[in-house]
Design an enzyme around this catalytic site. Structure first.
Site, PDB file in Angstrom:
ATOM      1  N   ARG A 224     -14.986   8.952 -11.214  1.00 17.63           N
ATOM      2  CA  ARG A 224     -13.670   8.470 -10.818  1.00 17.63           C
ATOM      3  C   ARG A 224     -13.013   7.721 -11.971  1.00 17.63           C
ATOM      4  O   ARG A 224     -13.693   7.143 -12.802  1.00 17.63           O
ATOM      5  CB  ARG A 224     -13.794   7.565  -9.581  1.00 17.63           C
ATOM      6  CG  ARG A 224     -14.334   8.343  -8.380  1.00 17.63           C
ATOM      7  CD  ARG A 224     -14.297   7.524  -7.117  1.00 17.63           C
ATOM      8  NE  ARG A 224     -12.967   7.162  -6.694  1.00 17.63           N
ATOM      9  CZ  ARG A 224     -12.121   7.968  -6.056  1.00 17.63           C
ATOM     10  NH1 ARG A 224     -12.465   9.218  -5.772  1.00 17.63           N
ATOM     11  NH2 ARG A 224     -10.920   7.553  -5.706  1.00 17.63           N
TER      12      ARG A 224
ATOM     13  N   GLY B 116     -21.557  18.201 -10.890  1.00 18.71           N
ATOM     14  CA  GLY B 116     -21.780  16.750 -10.976  1.00 18.71           C
ATOM     15  C   GLY B 116     -22.801  16.317  -9.943  1.00 18.71           C
ATOM     16  O   GLY B 116     -22.544  16.417  -8.739  1.00 18.71           O
TER      17      GLY B 116
ATOM     18  N   HIS C 181     -43.380  -4.095  13.894  1.00 19.85           N
ATOM     19  CA  HIS C 181     -44.203  -2.885  13.773  1.00 19.85           C
ATOM     20  C   HIS C 181     -43.924  -1.955  14.947  1.00 19.85           C
ATOM     21  O   HIS C 181     -43.808  -2.434  16.072  1.00 19.85           O
ATOM     22  CB  HIS C 181     -45.682  -3.271  13.784  1.00 19.85           C
ATOM     23  CG  HIS C 181     -46.598  -2.079  13.768  1.00 19.85           C
ATOM     24  ND1 HIS C 181     -46.830  -1.352  12.631  1.00 19.85           N
ATOM     25  CD2 HIS C 181     -47.306  -1.487  14.767  1.00 19.85           C
ATOM     26  CE1 HIS C 181     -47.657  -0.367  12.913  1.00 19.85           C
ATOM     27  NE2 HIS C 181     -47.959  -0.416  14.205  1.00 19.85           N
TER      28      HIS C 181
ATOM     29  N   TYR D 277       0.140   4.286   0.853  1.00 17.54           N
ATOM     30  CA  TYR D 277      -0.027   5.173   2.008  1.00 17.54           C
ATOM     31  C   TYR D 277       0.202   4.410   3.312  1.00 17.54           C
ATOM     32  O   TYR D 277       0.039   3.194   3.374  1.00 17.54           O
ATOM     33  CB  TYR D 277      -1.434   5.777   2.015  1.00 17.54           C
ATOM     34  CG  TYR D 277      -1.708   6.664   0.823  1.00 17.54           C
ATOM     35  CD1 TYR D 277      -0.814   7.663   0.453  1.00 17.54           C
ATOM     36  CD2 TYR D 277      -2.853   6.492   0.057  1.00 17.54           C
ATOM     37  CE1 TYR D 277      -1.058   8.472  -0.656  1.00 17.54           C
ATOM     38  CE2 TYR D 277      -3.103   7.306  -1.046  1.00 17.54           C
ATOM     39  CZ  TYR D 277      -2.199   8.288  -1.400  1.00 17.54           C
ATOM     40  OH  TYR D 277      -2.435   9.084  -2.485  1.00 17.54           O
TER      41      TYR D 277
ATOM     42  N   ALA E 124     -17.679  -0.091  -2.534  1.00 16.71           N
ATOM     43  CA  ALA E 124     -16.814  -0.820  -1.615  1.00 16.71           C
ATOM     44  C   ALA E 124     -17.287  -2.261  -1.416  1.00 16.71           C
ATOM     45  O   ALA E 124     -16.478  -3.192  -1.353  1.00 16.71           O
ATOM     46  CB  ALA E 124     -16.775  -0.090  -0.273  1.00 16.71           C
TER      47      ALA E 124
ATOM     48  N   CYS F 265     -12.175   4.132   0.512  1.00 17.06           N
ATOM     49  CA  CYS F 265     -13.386   3.934   1.322  1.00 17.06           C
ATOM     50  C   CYS F 265     -13.200   4.410   2.764  1.00 17.06           C
ATOM     51  O   CYS F 265     -13.956   5.236   3.258  1.00 17.06           O
ATOM     52  CB  CYS F 265     -13.761   2.459   1.283  1.00 17.06           C
ATOM     53  SG  CYS F 265     -15.085   2.025   2.404  1.00 17.06           S
TER      54      CYS F 265
ATOM     55  N   LYS G  87     -19.835   9.399   5.392  1.00 18.03           N
ATOM     56  CA  LYS G  87     -21.017   9.029   6.178  1.00 18.03           C
ATOM     57  C   LYS G  87     -20.951   9.613   7.594  1.00 18.03           C
ATOM     58  O   LYS G  87     -21.987   9.867   8.229  1.00 18.03           O
ATOM     59  CB  LYS G  87     -21.181   7.504   6.238  1.00 18.03           C
ATOM     60  CG  LYS G  87     -22.048   6.974   5.116  1.00 18.03           C
ATOM     61  CD  LYS G  87     -21.367   6.932   3.786  1.00 18.03           C
ATOM     62  CE  LYS G  87     -21.933   7.714   2.673  1.00 18.03           C
ATOM     63  NZ  LYS G  87     -21.152   7.650   1.436  1.00 18.03           N
TER      64      LYS G  87
ATOM     65  N   GLU H 123       0.853  -1.194   0.000  1.00 20.91           N
ATOM     66  CA  GLU H 123       0.000   0.000   0.000  1.00 20.91           C
ATOM     67  C   GLU H 123       0.888   1.243   0.000  1.00 20.91           C
ATOM     68  O   GLU H 123       1.813   1.359   0.785  1.00 20.91           O
ATOM     69  CB  GLU H 123      -0.925  -0.008   1.226  1.00 20.91           C
ATOM     70  CG  GLU H 123      -1.663   1.283   1.505  1.00 20.91           C
ATOM     71  CD  GLU H 123      -2.504   1.813   0.333  1.00 20.91           C
ATOM     72  OE1 GLU H 123      -3.314   1.042  -0.223  1.00 20.91           O
ATOM     73  OE2 GLU H 123      -2.329   3.001  -0.029  1.00 20.91           O
TER      74      GLU H 123
HETATM   75  P1  FAD Z   1      -9.533   1.842  -3.278  1.00 19.81           P
HETATM   76  O1  FAD Z   1     -10.365   2.022  -2.100  1.00 19.81           O
HETATM   77  O2  FAD Z   1      -9.387   2.954  -4.246  1.00 19.81           O
HETATM   78  O3  FAD Z   1      -8.114   1.392  -2.753  1.00 19.81           O
HETATM   79  C1  FAD Z   1      -7.023   1.259  -3.609  1.00 19.81           C
HETATM   80  C2  FAD Z   1      -5.777   1.340  -2.785  1.00 19.81           C
HETATM   81  O4  FAD Z   1      -4.680   1.052  -3.632  1.00 19.81           O
HETATM   82  C3  FAD Z   1      -5.535   2.727  -2.226  1.00 19.81           C
HETATM   83  O5  FAD Z   1      -5.258   2.622  -0.847  1.00 19.81           O
HETATM   84  C4  FAD Z   1      -4.328   3.227  -2.988  1.00 19.81           C
HETATM   85  O6  FAD Z   1      -3.497   4.081  -2.204  1.00 19.81           O
HETATM   86  C5  FAD Z   1      -3.630   1.929  -3.300  1.00 19.81           C
HETATM   87  N1  FAD Z   1      -2.750   2.008  -4.459  1.00 19.81           N
HETATM   88  C6  FAD Z   1      -3.032   2.478  -5.690  1.00 19.81           C
HETATM   89  N2  FAD Z   1      -1.959   2.359  -6.486  1.00 19.81           N
HETATM   90  C7  FAD Z   1      -0.990   1.802  -5.735  1.00 19.81           C
HETATM   91  C8  FAD Z   1       0.344   1.411  -6.001  1.00 19.81           C
HETATM   92  N3  FAD Z   1       0.909   1.574  -7.199  1.00 19.81           N
HETATM   93  N4  FAD Z   1       1.058   0.860  -5.010  1.00 19.81           N
HETATM   94  C9  FAD Z   1       0.507   0.690  -3.777  1.00 19.81           C
HETATM   95  N5  FAD Z   1      -0.734   1.044  -3.477  1.00 19.81           N
HETATM   96  C10 FAD Z   1      -1.480   1.575  -4.453  1.00 19.81           C
HETATM   97  N6  FAD Z   1     -18.663   3.099  -1.916  1.00 19.81           N
HETATM   98  C11 FAD Z   1     -19.632   2.483  -1.232  1.00 19.81           C
HETATM   99  O7  FAD Z   1     -19.845   1.294  -1.408  1.00 19.81           O
HETATM  100  N7  FAD Z   1     -20.400   3.171  -0.311  1.00 19.81           N
HETATM  101  C12 FAD Z   1     -20.223   4.472  -0.075  1.00 19.81           C
HETATM  102  O8  FAD Z   1     -20.928   5.052   0.742  1.00 19.81           O
HETATM  103  C13 FAD Z   1     -19.214   5.145  -0.786  1.00 19.81           C
HETATM  104  N8  FAD Z   1     -18.980   6.448  -0.558  1.00 19.81           N
HETATM  105  C14 FAD Z   1     -17.974   7.068  -1.218  1.00 19.81           C
HETATM  106  C15 FAD Z   1     -17.746   8.398  -0.966  1.00 19.81           C
HETATM  107  C16 FAD Z   1     -16.739   9.061  -1.621  1.00 19.81           C
HETATM  108  C17 FAD Z   1     -16.493  10.501  -1.320  1.00 19.81           C
HETATM  109  C18 FAD Z   1     -15.921   8.361  -2.546  1.00 19.81           C
HETATM  110  C19 FAD Z   1     -14.797   9.054  -3.253  1.00 19.81           C
HETATM  111  C20 FAD Z   1     -16.124   7.034  -2.801  1.00 19.81           C
HETATM  112  C21 FAD Z   1     -17.165   6.373  -2.145  1.00 19.81           C
HETATM  113  N9  FAD Z   1     -17.428   5.034  -2.378  1.00 19.81           N
HETATM  114  C22 FAD Z   1     -18.435   4.413  -1.710  1.00 19.81           C
HETATM  115  C23 FAD Z   1     -16.643   4.249  -3.353  1.00 19.81           C
HETATM  116  C24 FAD Z   1     -15.617   3.361  -2.627  1.00 19.81           C
HETATM  117  O9  FAD Z   1     -14.802   4.173  -1.829  1.00 19.81           O
HETATM  118  C25 FAD Z   1     -14.792   2.584  -3.628  1.00 19.81           C
HETATM  119  O10 FAD Z   1     -15.652   1.873  -4.475  1.00 19.81           O
HETATM  120  C26 FAD Z   1     -13.868   1.617  -2.924  1.00 19.81           C
HETATM  121  O11 FAD Z   1     -12.992   2.286  -2.069  1.00 19.81           O
HETATM  122  C27 FAD Z   1     -13.064   0.816  -3.956  1.00 19.81           C
HETATM  123  O12 FAD Z   1     -12.243  -0.065  -3.298  1.00 19.81           O
HETATM  124  P2  FAD Z   1     -10.921  -0.636  -3.966  1.00 19.81           P
HETATM  125  O13 FAD Z   1     -10.356  -1.594  -2.985  1.00 19.81           O
HETATM  126  O14 FAD Z   1     -11.196  -1.107  -5.326  1.00 19.81           O
HETATM  127  O15 FAD Z   1      -9.980   0.608  -4.171  1.00 19.81           O
END
Ligand code: FAD
Length: 591
Positions: free
Chosen positions: A390, A302, A563, A163, A438, A170, A179, A161
């Site tokens: 996104r 948007g 209920h 970070y 997520a 998420c 949330k 990761e």
């Molecule tokens: P991500 O959560 O994007 O995680 C990817 C990880 O990979 C990150 O930590 C990143 O740093 C890491 N990474 C990327 N490239 C590299 C690399 N080269 N080397 C090492 N690490 C790397 N979804 C819901 O279901 N419910 C919600 O209520 C909801 N609310 C949201 C609100 C907002 C404001 C946003 C922006 C999104 C929301 N989402 C919600 C969407 C949800 O956050 C994403 O669908 C979800 O996080 C995707 O998960 P993921 O594991 O695919 O990727």
């Protein structure tokens, strides 16, 4: 060939009646195979339709704003297009605007059962600094779930990761912080609503620093919890940006990591608009979650889920909100009857809601951020949130070095077992498209881990993936929607229970909601559901469970709901279908 061939919209998954938002070619243009022809945009995806073959465009059959579905003729072309049988190859989903799913907004073709072409797996590198059975790239909800499940199945796992904090978008800048702030918004709104019923709390005093501190503490608790769970499972976490340098090797900073299997879970990032000034008042969702003060005038560009959720937060905190959306509806693609109560409520609260309107220019000055819109309208704002979807991170990880196919938008195609075209490399979550949510990512993560561990039958094959807009009121839907059914010519039996007849909704002072169920005529099997109203996001889960179990209207109607609860509205809607409702007049007597 010299005769013109019709180029039609290919199979675009569940999307129908999708507007054309861009025409990328003109009559007389020569195009090559896979060159993009037009861009379509649904609530969840922006898709470019590529040319199926090389040729010359002889006629355009669509204009911007036209709505198309699979089979609609887009244009005529002369050249080799005949070879494609008059259709086009699969569309490429993109990261542009749209309703951003639950913040995602972008979606690619869903995982397919069709086998992907696969090169043979090379031998693992012997001289890497680390080696694991499974390396997971990215620790969002997809990645950490995959890593933990793989470890629980006995595999040696490394989680990479970039970070320090695990949890991805998420936990850090998405679902959880939004949330948390939305809860604060709900409390303010409820206090405000009670003024009409005899209890006044006065104007809220908002300590933004304390609110942000609380939000941070929630995020810290969850992300810290993940670090603990990783440690207890012996999942080794390596911090740094990973990049493939071969089919079995990644570099992470100075270190190299070799693997037998890799799961790409690198997620997505906020899309933006071209030519925006670099100004701290112009933010994406991450910036909007971290604002140090409440802007007086806020523009949200948007009107997808993320934009509307953040608008809900800042409206409650005291901002005057203006919304602008290029498409003709809030949460475009969602059934209009579900969106209507939200639209009605915010129309009475927000400064302006501009639909079918494009932002023409954005200029920053001392007085504020000046924005020009279509129709020579303009406004000046103290903050501008750009919430236009996104984009997937597939193009940023050197996947091509490993032989992994990444489409031109950054999505990685996978099959139902989450395998990429390289048999030992899997991909999950936002980076593979589908709804960017997520819960979809985490389920896919489990599938990938289980397939690697050899669990029989593991595949991603859900009957429905629920979507929720945590707006006020909330909107939730799953399975087949009415809009989609109409566009695809699918006959459905619809049952609606208005919340005005729900004792619980009335006791909450919020009776504008509705619960809608769609059944297959004849069998009355549940096909889809939609709800709008407070807590709709919680209620939708029952219908997802029902669809997974193959439940019909009778099953739902005979389920005894407590209920008075909002959950009763699901049972009541089913009773409407059955004709057994007693809390309202039955629409028609069935038995
Ligand atoms: P991500 O959560 O994007 O995680 C990817 C990880 O990979 C990150 O930590 C990143 O740093 C890491 N990474 C990327 N490239 C590299 C690399 N080269 N080397 C090492 N690490 C790397 N979804 C819901 O279901 N419910 C919600 O209520 C909801 N609310 C949201 C609100 C907002 C404001 C946003 C922006 C999104 C929301 N989402 C919600 C969407 C949800 O956050 C994403 O669908 C979800 O996080 C995707 O998960 P993921 O594991 O695919 O990727």
């Amino acid at each position: 060939m010299s005769t013109a061939t019709e180029i039609r919209v290919p199979d675009i998954g569940d999307f129908t009646d999708v507007p054309v938002i861009e025409i990328l070619v003109a009559v007389g243009d020569t195009v090559g195979v896979e060159d993009p022809l037009v861009t379509l945009e649904s609530d969840k995806a922006t898709m470019e339709i590529p040319a199926p073959a090389a040729g010359v465009i002889t006629q355009l059959r669509v204009a911007i704003g036209d709505r198309v579905s699979e089979g609609s003729v887009l244009l005529l072309m002369e050249g080799d297009a005949d070879g494609a049988g008059g259709g086009t190859s699969a569309p490429a989903a993109t990261s542009a605007p749209a309703a951003d799913g639950a913040g995602g907004g972008t979606s690619a073709p869903a995982p397919t059962d069709a086998p992907l072409p696969r090169p043979p797996a090379p031998a693992p590198s012997a001289d890497a600094d680390h080696h694991a059975d499974v390396v997971v790239l990215g620790a969002g909800p997809g990645g950490y779930t995959a890593a933990f499940r793989a470890a629980d199945l006995g595999l040696k796992v490394m989680l990479v990761e970039r970070y320090e904090r695990l949890g991805g978008v998420c936990l850090n800048v998405g679902c959880i912080p939004s949330k948390t702030l939305l809860h604060a918004a709900r409390v303010i709104a409820e206090a405000e609503e009670m003024a009409a019923h005899g209890i006044s709390f006065g104007t809220p005093v908002v300590d933004v620093e304390a609110l942000q501190g609380w939000k941070e503490s929630v995020v810290a608790k969850l992300t810290g919890g993940l670090a603990g769970l990783a440690a207890r499972r012996n999942v080794e976490v390596l911090t740094g940006a990973g990049r493939f340098t071969g089919a079995n090797v990644l570099t992470v900073g100075e270190e190299t990591v070799s693997f037998d299997h890799c799961i790409i879970a690198a997620g997505s990032e906020a899309a933006t608009l071209p030519d925006l000034p670099d100004d701290p008042r112009i933010v994406d969702s991450t910036g909007a979650l971290a604002l140090a003060e409440v802007p007086k005038r806020m523009l949200v560009i948007g009107c997808g889920i993320v934009g509307l959720e953040m608008a809900t937060v800042y409206d409650a905190l005291g901002s005057k909100i203006t919304l602008v959306e290029v498409l003709d509806a809030l949460i475009h693609g969602c059934d209009p009857d579900l969106v209507r109560p939200l639209h009605r409520r915010i129309a009475g609260r927000y400064a302006e809601i501009m639909l079918s309107t494009r932002v023409r220019s954005v200029t920053a000055s001392e007085e504020g951020v000046a924005v020009e819109f279509d129709g020579e309208r303009q406004g000046v704002f103290d903050a501008v949130l750009v919430a236009v979807g996104r984009r997937p991170n597939g193009g940023l990880i050197g996947a091509d070095t490993a032989g992994v196919v990444v489409d031109e938008r950054g999505f990685i195609p996978v099959d139902a077992q989450m395998r990429t075209n390289v048999a030992h490399i899997y991909a999950i979550g936002d980076i593979v498209g589908g709804p960017m949510l997520a819960h979809k990512a985490s389920h896919e993560g489990k599938v990938a881990a289980e397939v690697i561990a050899g669990v029989a039958g593991a595949a991603f094959d859900p009957r429905a993936i629920p979507s929720v807009a945590y707006t006020d009121p909330e909107i939730a839907w799953m399975g087949l929607s009415e809009t989609e059914a109409a566009a695809r010519g699918i006959e459905v039996e619809k049952a609606v229970f208005p919340w005005a007849a729900s004792g619980r909704a009335l006791s909450l002072g919020r009776d504008e909601g509705l619960t809608k169920l769609l059944f297959e005529p004849g069998t009355r099997r549940l096909l889809g559901a939609g709800m709008v109203g407070v807590n709709a996001g919680e209620l939708i889960a029952e219908t997802v469970h029902a669809i997974e179990l193959g439940a019909d209207a009778e099953d739902l109607a005979l389920t005894i709901h407590p209920h008075p609860t909002l959950s009763e509205t699901v049972g009541f809607a089913a009773e409407m279908a059955e004709g057994t409702i007693t809390d309202l007049l039955p629409p028609r007597k069935r038995r």
